[in-house]
Design a protein around this motif. Structure first.
Motif, PDB file in Angstrom:
ATOM      1  N   UNK A  33      30.276  65.995  37.216  1.00  0.00           N
ATOM      2  CA  UNK A  33      31.799  66.095  37.290  1.00  0.00           C
ATOM      3  C   UNK A  33      31.918  67.796  36.977  1.00  0.00           C
ATOM      4  N   UNK A  34      30.602  68.585  37.009  1.00  0.00           N
ATOM      5  CA  UNK A  34      30.882  69.763  36.764  1.00  0.00           C
ATOM      6  C   UNK A  34      31.976  70.765  37.843  1.00  0.00           C
ATOM      7  N   UNK A  35      32.011  70.312  39.157  1.00  0.00           N
ATOM      8  CA  UNK A  35      32.833  70.975  40.038  1.00  0.00           C
ATOM      9  C   UNK A  35      34.403  70.872  39.665  1.00  0.00           C
ATOM     10  N   UNK A  36      34.484  70.009  38.589  1.00  0.00           N
ATOM     11  CA  UNK A  36      36.068  69.961  38.419  1.00  0.00           C
ATOM     12  C   UNK A  36      36.398  71.223  37.674  1.00  0.00           C
ATOM     13  N   UNK A  79      37.840  84.384  44.711  1.00  0.00           N
ATOM     14  CA  UNK A  79      36.373  84.474  45.060  1.00  0.00           C
ATOM     15  C   UNK A  79      35.689  83.570  43.963  1.00  0.00           C
ATOM     16  N   UNK A  80      35.963  83.880  42.710  1.00  0.00           N
ATOM     17  CA  UNK A  80      35.302  83.132  41.756  1.00  0.00           C
ATOM     18  C   UNK A  80      35.400  81.488  41.792  1.00  0.00           C
ATOM     19  N   UNK A  81      36.454  81.050  42.485  1.00  0.00           N
ATOM     20  CA  UNK A  81      36.318  79.619  42.815  1.00  0.00           C
ATOM     21  C   UNK A  81      35.649  79.180  43.723  1.00  0.00           C
ATOM     22  N   UNK A  82      35.293  80.042  44.699  1.00  0.00           N
ATOM     23  CA  UNK A  82      34.349  79.832  45.987  1.00  0.00           C
ATOM     24  C   UNK A  82      32.872  80.049  45.077  1.00  0.00           C
ATOM     25  N   UNK A  83      32.774  80.822  44.256  1.00  0.00           N
ATOM     26  CA  UNK A  83      31.241  81.280  43.786  1.00  0.00           C
ATOM     27  C   UNK A  83      30.763  80.218  42.964  1.00  0.00           C
ATOM     28  N   UNK A  84      31.619  79.628  42.033  1.00  0.00           N
ATOM     29  CA  UNK A  84      31.396  78.686  40.916  1.00  0.00           C
ATOM     30  C   UNK A  84      30.609  77.577  41.438  1.00  0.00           C
ATOM     31  N   UNK A  85      30.893  76.836  42.525  1.00  0.00           N
ATOM     32  CA  UNK A  85      30.089  75.791  43.239  1.00  0.00           C
ATOM     33  C   UNK A  85      28.889  76.180  43.860  1.00  0.00           C
ATOM     34  N   UNK A  86      28.718  77.424  44.160  1.00  0.00           N
ATOM     35  CA  UNK A  86      27.216  77.909  44.735  1.00  0.00           C
ATOM     36  C   UNK A  86      26.328  78.424  43.675  1.00  0.00           C
ATOM     37  N   UNK A  87      27.025  78.931  42.445  1.00  0.00           N
ATOM     38  CA  UNK A  87      26.241  78.925  41.385  1.00  0.00           C
ATOM     39  C   UNK A  87      25.773  77.821  40.727  1.00  0.00           C
ATOM     40  N   UNK A  88      26.399  76.907  40.831  1.00  0.00           N
ATOM     41  CA  UNK A  88      26.142  75.329  40.242  1.00  0.00           C
ATOM     42  C   UNK A  88      25.018  74.739  41.211  1.00  0.00           C
ATOM     43  N   UNK A  89      25.033  75.035  42.261  1.00  0.00           N
ATOM     44  CA  UNK A  89      24.060  74.421  43.405  1.00  0.00           C
ATOM     45  C   UNK A  89      22.832  75.251  43.402  1.00  0.00           C
ATOM     46  N   UNK A  90      22.976  76.526  43.238  1.00  0.00           N
ATOM     47  CA  UNK A  90      21.672  77.398  43.166  1.00  0.00           C
ATOM     48  C   UNK A  90      20.973  77.045  41.635  1.00  0.00           C
ATOM     49  N   UNK A  91      21.589  76.744  40.714  1.00  0.00           N
ATOM     50  CA  UNK A  91      21.012  76.338  39.357  1.00  0.00           C
ATOM     51  C   UNK A  91      20.601  75.152  39.402  1.00  0.00           C
ATOM     52  N   UNK A  92      20.709  74.187  40.329  1.00  0.00           N
ATOM     53  CA  UNK A  92      20.487  72.755  40.449  1.00  0.00           C
ATOM     54  C   UNK A  92      21.294  71.804  39.496  1.00  0.00           C
TER      55      UNK A  92
END
Length: 131
Positions: A33-36, A79-92
């Motif tokens: 539930x981190x993307x919340x 931009x931060x709202x779009x960047x957070x999921x990418x950072x979370x996915x990149x960090x696995x």
């Protein structure tokens, strides 16, 4: 009557965006539930615009420093709202499929927020103050 149709349409699109966000969190193969945390960005994004409208003068000049600063802060929040999921996915932390669903939800929600300001922001024939 046009205001009610716009309000219903914006509500429907907001529900669609939140559904994408919750699917990115709650589907069994994703299950985190981190993307919340992007909900914080949804709440914070209109605040600079509200402050600028409250503090800024109502002249029809092409550029207003307060309003331009509010646009800058709002852009940074989006931009931060779009960047957070990418950072979370990149960090696995989350999977890329969840990242895609959250990005789709972000797009729909921010277009809904923009639609709200376009429909109810001007004081022409109707405004959100009548509700």
């Amino acid at each position: 009557m046009a205001g009610i149709k716009a309000l219903v349409g914006l509500s429907f699109s907001g529900v669609i965006g939140l559904t994408f966000l919750l699917l990115g969190c709650a589907l069994e193969q994703y299950g985190v539930y981190w993307p919340l945390f992007v909900l914080i960005f949804y709440v914070v994004s209109p605040i600079p615009y509200f402050i600028a409208n409250r503090l800024g003068d109502d002249t029809d000049t092409a550029s207003n420093a307060c309003r331009e600063l509010a646009y800058f802060f709002t852009t940074g929040i989006v931009v931060s709202a779009f960047g957070l999921p990418v950072v979370l996915a990149r960090a696995a932390v989350i999977q890329w499929g969840a990242c895609g669903l959250v990005m789709a939800g972000n797009t729909v929600i921010f277009l809904t927020i923009l639609g709200f300001f376009l429909v109810f922001g001007g004081g022409d024939d109707f405004s959100w103050e009548q509700w």
